[in-house]
Every structure is written in structure tokens, then in C-alpha cells.
Write a protein that holds these residues in place. Structure first.
Motif, PDB file in Angstrom:
ATOM      1  N   VAL A  93      -9.359  -5.071  -4.205  1.00 51.19           N
ATOM      2  CA  VAL A  93      -8.454  -5.498  -3.140  1.00 51.19           C
ATOM      3  C   VAL A  93      -9.207  -6.392  -2.145  1.00 51.19           C
ATOM      4  O   VAL A  93      -8.788  -7.504  -1.851  1.00 51.19           O
ATOM      5  CB  VAL A  93      -7.856  -4.287  -2.413  1.00 51.19           C
ATOM      6  CG1 VAL A  93      -6.982  -4.738  -1.247  1.00 51.19           C
ATOM      7  CG2 VAL A  93      -7.059  -3.416  -3.377  1.00 51.19           C
ATOM      8  N   ALA A  94     -10.313  -5.882  -1.628  1.00 52.88           N
ATOM      9  CA  ALA A  94     -11.122  -6.658  -0.685  1.00 52.88           C
ATOM     10  C   ALA A  94     -12.514  -6.055  -0.618  1.00 52.88           C
ATOM     11  O   ALA A  94     -12.661  -4.829  -0.725  1.00 52.88           O
ATOM     12  CB  ALA A  94     -10.484  -6.661   0.708  1.00 52.88           C
ATOM     13  N   VAL A  95     -13.517  -6.905  -0.444  1.00 52.59           N
ATOM     14  CA  VAL A  95     -14.895  -6.438  -0.317  1.00 52.59           C
ATOM     15  C   VAL A  95     -15.548  -7.154   0.860  1.00 52.59           C
ATOM     16  O   VAL A  95     -15.098  -8.225   1.278  1.00 52.59           O
ATOM     17  CB  VAL A  95     -15.700  -6.664  -1.603  1.00 52.59           C
ATOM     18  CG1 VAL A  95     -15.097  -5.861  -2.751  1.00 52.59           C
ATOM     19  CG2 VAL A  95     -15.773  -8.140  -1.971  1.00 52.59           C
ATOM     20  N   ILE A  96     -16.635  -6.535   1.374  1.00 55.59           N
ATOM     21  CA  ILE A  96     -17.321  -7.092   2.531  1.00 55.59           C
ATOM     22  C   ILE A  96     -18.817  -6.884   2.361  1.00 55.59           C
ATOM     23  O   ILE A  96     -19.241  -5.842   1.841  1.00 55.59           O
ATOM     24  CB  ILE A  96     -16.790  -6.437   3.831  1.00 55.59           C
ATOM     25  CG1 ILE A  96     -17.365  -7.115   5.074  1.00 55.59           C
ATOM     26  CG2 ILE A  96     -17.059  -4.941   3.855  1.00 55.59           C
ATOM     27  CD1 ILE A  96     -16.654  -6.675   6.371  1.00 55.59           C
ATOM     28  N   ALA A 128      -3.804  -9.658  -1.583  1.00 53.02           N
ATOM     29  CA  ALA A 128      -4.113  -9.069  -0.274  1.00 53.02           C
ATOM     30  C   ALA A 128      -4.217 -10.103   0.849  1.00 53.02           C
ATOM     31  O   ALA A 128      -4.101  -9.744   2.024  1.00 53.02           O
ATOM     32  CB  ALA A 128      -5.418  -8.288  -0.355  1.00 53.02           C
ATOM     33  N   LYS A 129      -4.435 -11.330   0.491  1.00 54.47           N
ATOM     34  CA  LYS A 129      -4.659 -12.365   1.499  1.00 54.47           C
ATOM     35  C   LYS A 129      -3.456 -12.515   2.426  1.00 54.47           C
ATOM     36  O   LYS A 129      -2.313 -12.563   1.976  1.00 54.47           O
ATOM     37  CB  LYS A 129      -4.967 -13.698   0.818  1.00 54.47           C
ATOM     38  CG  LYS A 129      -6.332 -13.724   0.167  1.00 54.47           C
ATOM     39  CD  LYS A 129      -6.591 -15.029  -0.559  1.00 54.47           C
ATOM     40  CE  LYS A 129      -7.955 -14.998  -1.232  1.00 54.47           C
ATOM     41  NZ  LYS A 129      -8.215 -16.218  -2.028  1.00 54.47           N
ATOM     42  N   GLY A 130      -3.741 -12.536   3.724  1.00 55.46           N
ATOM     43  CA  GLY A 130      -2.691 -12.679   4.717  1.00 55.46           C
ATOM     44  C   GLY A 130      -2.016 -11.385   5.102  1.00 55.46           C
ATOM     45  O   GLY A 130      -1.228 -11.349   6.056  1.00 55.46           O
ATOM     46  N   ARG A 131      -2.287 -10.308   4.371  1.00 55.84           N
ATOM     47  CA  ARG A 131      -1.647  -9.018   4.664  1.00 55.84           C
ATOM     48  C   ARG A 131      -2.644  -7.901   4.913  1.00 55.84           C
ATOM     49  O   ARG A 131      -2.406  -7.016   5.730  1.00 55.84           O
ATOM     50  CB  ARG A 131      -0.715  -8.625   3.517  1.00 55.84           C
ATOM     51  CG  ARG A 131       0.388  -9.615   3.237  1.00 55.84           C
ATOM     52  CD  ARG A 131       1.389  -9.060   2.220  1.00 55.84           C
ATOM     53  NE  ARG A 131       0.750  -8.727   0.948  1.00 55.84           N
ATOM     54  CZ  ARG A 131       0.819  -7.526   0.384  1.00 55.84           C
ATOM     55  NH1 ARG A 131       1.470  -6.545   0.981  1.00 55.84           N
ATOM     56  NH2 ARG A 131       0.242  -7.315  -0.782  1.00 55.84           N
ATOM     57  N   PHE A 132      -3.749  -7.897   4.179  1.00 55.66           N
ATOM     58  CA  PHE A 132      -4.737  -6.832   4.279  1.00 55.66           C
ATOM     59  C   PHE A 132      -6.004  -7.374   4.924  1.00 55.66           C
ATOM     60  O   PHE A 132      -6.430  -8.497   4.636  1.00 55.66           O
ATOM     61  CB  PHE A 132      -5.099  -6.283   2.906  1.00 55.66           C
ATOM     62  CG  PHE A 132      -3.981  -5.569   2.179  1.00 55.66           C
ATOM     63  CD1 PHE A 132      -2.707  -5.475   2.708  1.00 55.66           C
ATOM     64  CD2 PHE A 132      -4.224  -4.997   0.947  1.00 55.66           C
ATOM     65  CE1 PHE A 132      -1.688  -4.824   2.035  1.00 55.66           C
ATOM     66  CE2 PHE A 132      -3.225  -4.334   0.254  1.00 55.66           C
ATOM     67  CZ  PHE A 132      -1.963  -4.256   0.786  1.00 55.66           C
ATOM     68  N   THR A 133      -6.637  -6.551   5.759  1.00 62.37           N
ATOM     69  CA  THR A 133      -7.878  -6.948   6.409  1.00 62.37           C
ATOM     70  C   THR A 133      -8.923  -5.861   6.227  1.00 62.37           C
ATOM     71  O   THR A 133      -8.689  -4.709   6.601  1.00 62.37           O
ATOM     72  CB  THR A 133      -7.669  -7.196   7.911  1.00 62.37           C
ATOM     73  OG1 THR A 133      -6.663  -8.191   8.101  1.00 62.37           O
ATOM     74  CG2 THR A 133      -8.973  -7.674   8.557  1.00 62.37           C
ATOM     75  N   ILE A 134     -10.057  -6.238   5.662  1.00 61.49           N
ATOM     76  CA  ILE A 134     -11.168  -5.298   5.514  1.00 61.49           C
ATOM     77  C   ILE A 134     -12.128  -5.509   6.675  1.00 61.49           C
ATOM     78  O   ILE A 134     -12.371  -6.637   7.116  1.00 61.49           O
ATOM     79  CB  ILE A 134     -11.897  -5.492   4.162  1.00 61.49           C
ATOM     80  CG1 ILE A 134     -12.939  -4.396   3.948  1.00 61.49           C
ATOM     81  CG2 ILE A 134     -12.501  -6.878   4.051  1.00 61.49           C
ATOM     82  CD1 ILE A 134     -13.547  -4.400   2.548  1.00 61.49           C
ATOM     83  N   SER A 135     -12.659  -4.407   7.196  1.00 63.61           N
ATOM     84  CA  SER A 135     -13.627  -4.500   8.283  1.00 63.61           C
ATOM     85  C   SER A 135     -14.582  -3.313   8.203  1.00 63.61           C
ATOM     86  O   SER A 135     -14.294  -2.319   7.533  1.00 63.61           O
ATOM     87  CB  SER A 135     -12.930  -4.531   9.648  1.00 63.61           C
ATOM     88  OG  SER A 135     -12.206  -3.345   9.872  1.00 63.61           O
ATOM     89  N   LYS A 136     -15.695  -3.463   8.877  1.00 62.28           N
ATOM     90  CA  LYS A 136     -16.716  -2.398   8.839  1.00 62.28           C
ATOM     91  C   LYS A 136     -17.302  -2.243  10.229  1.00 62.28           C
ATOM     92  O   LYS A 136     -17.670  -3.236  10.869  1.00 62.28           O
ATOM     93  CB  LYS A 136     -17.790  -2.765   7.821  1.00 62.28           C
ATOM     94  CG  LYS A 136     -18.858  -1.729   7.617  1.00 62.28           C
ATOM     95  CD  LYS A 136     -19.563  -1.919   6.260  1.00 62.28           C
ATOM     96  CE  LYS A 136     -20.315  -3.201   6.112  1.00 62.28           C
ATOM     97  NZ  LYS A 136     -21.573  -3.225   6.845  1.00 62.28           N
TER      98      LYS A 136
END
Length: 125
Positions: A48-51, A63-71
Motif C-alpha cells: 500500500v505504502a512504504v517509507i 493509495a495515492k491521493g487517499r492514503f498517507t503513510i507517516s512515521k
């Protein structure tokens, strides 16, 4: 090895939002990737998303534009903010940690060696 404990998730109507959290420990070095994957019955784990350690992100097109990954390094917690949820987003979601390859993080689950316990996300239409 990194230990991961997930929280969050649940049920929401289409168009709603959810935030997933993943508390991590045993994280060391500067070459780790962390991310979120999801899985539906009969299918493999989809990235879905990695950082990475510098905050660089890679997201799946879905996921782009809807999901946000953060740490949050101070809280040692990884997040996935999911907005504008769709019924097709329903799945078991997993957080994961793995080594970067040549300084890059990938959405491929085979690069990840530590996994959270999973949390179910249900989206009703």
C-alpha cells in the motif's frame, strides 16, 4: 529484529476515514524500510505504502491521493491515514519492516522480514 504491534482499523462506511498505527521496537541502523500491506482472502499481500528513514515515500496507485503513510520517530510509531475509503479497500492490513535495497524501499512484500499481527478494515457501501 524489529517488533511490531498494530492498533486501529475497524469498520467504516464508504467515504469515511480510518487511521492505523503500528508501534515498533528493536529498530536500529539507517537502512530500514517500513510500510503497510494488505491482503484479502485467496490473494497475496499487496503493498500500500512504504517509507524510508529519510521520510521518502512510495505509494501504490490505489493509495495515492487517499492514503498517507507517516512515521513518528519520537513515539516509535508508524501510521497509515486512510481517507475516502472504498469498499475495495477492505482487507487485513499489516505493517512491516525490512532492509532497504541499494538505499531504496519497495512495495514488494518479499523485502520485508518483520510483520505486525494484522488488523481488519471493513468498508461498507
Amino acid at each position: 529484529q524489529v517488533q511490531l504491534v498494530q492498533s486501529g482499523g475497524g469498520s467504516v462506511q464508504a467515504g469515511g476515514s480510518l487511521r492505523l498505527s503500528c508501534a515498533y521496537s528493536g529498530y536500529s541502523g539507517d537502512r530500514y524500510c517500513m510500510g503497510w500491506f494488505r491482503q484479502t482472502p485467496g490473494n497475496g499481500r499487496e503493498g500500500v505504502a512504504v517509507i524510508d528513514n529519510t521520510g521518502g515515500r512510495v505509494s501504490a496507485d490505489s493509495a495515492k491521493g487517499r492514503f498517507t503513510i507517516s512515521k513518528d520517530n519520537a513515539k516509535t510509531t508508524l501510521y497509515l491515514q486512510m481517507d475516502s475509503l472504498k469498499p475495495e479497500d477492505a482487507a487485513m492490513y499489516y505493517c512491516a519492516a525490512g532492509r532497504a535495497l541499494y538505499g531504496r524501499c519497495y512495495l514488494d512484500s518479499t523485502f520485508y522480514i518483520s510483520w505486525g499481527q494484522g488488523t481488519q478494515v471493513t468498508v461498507s457501501s
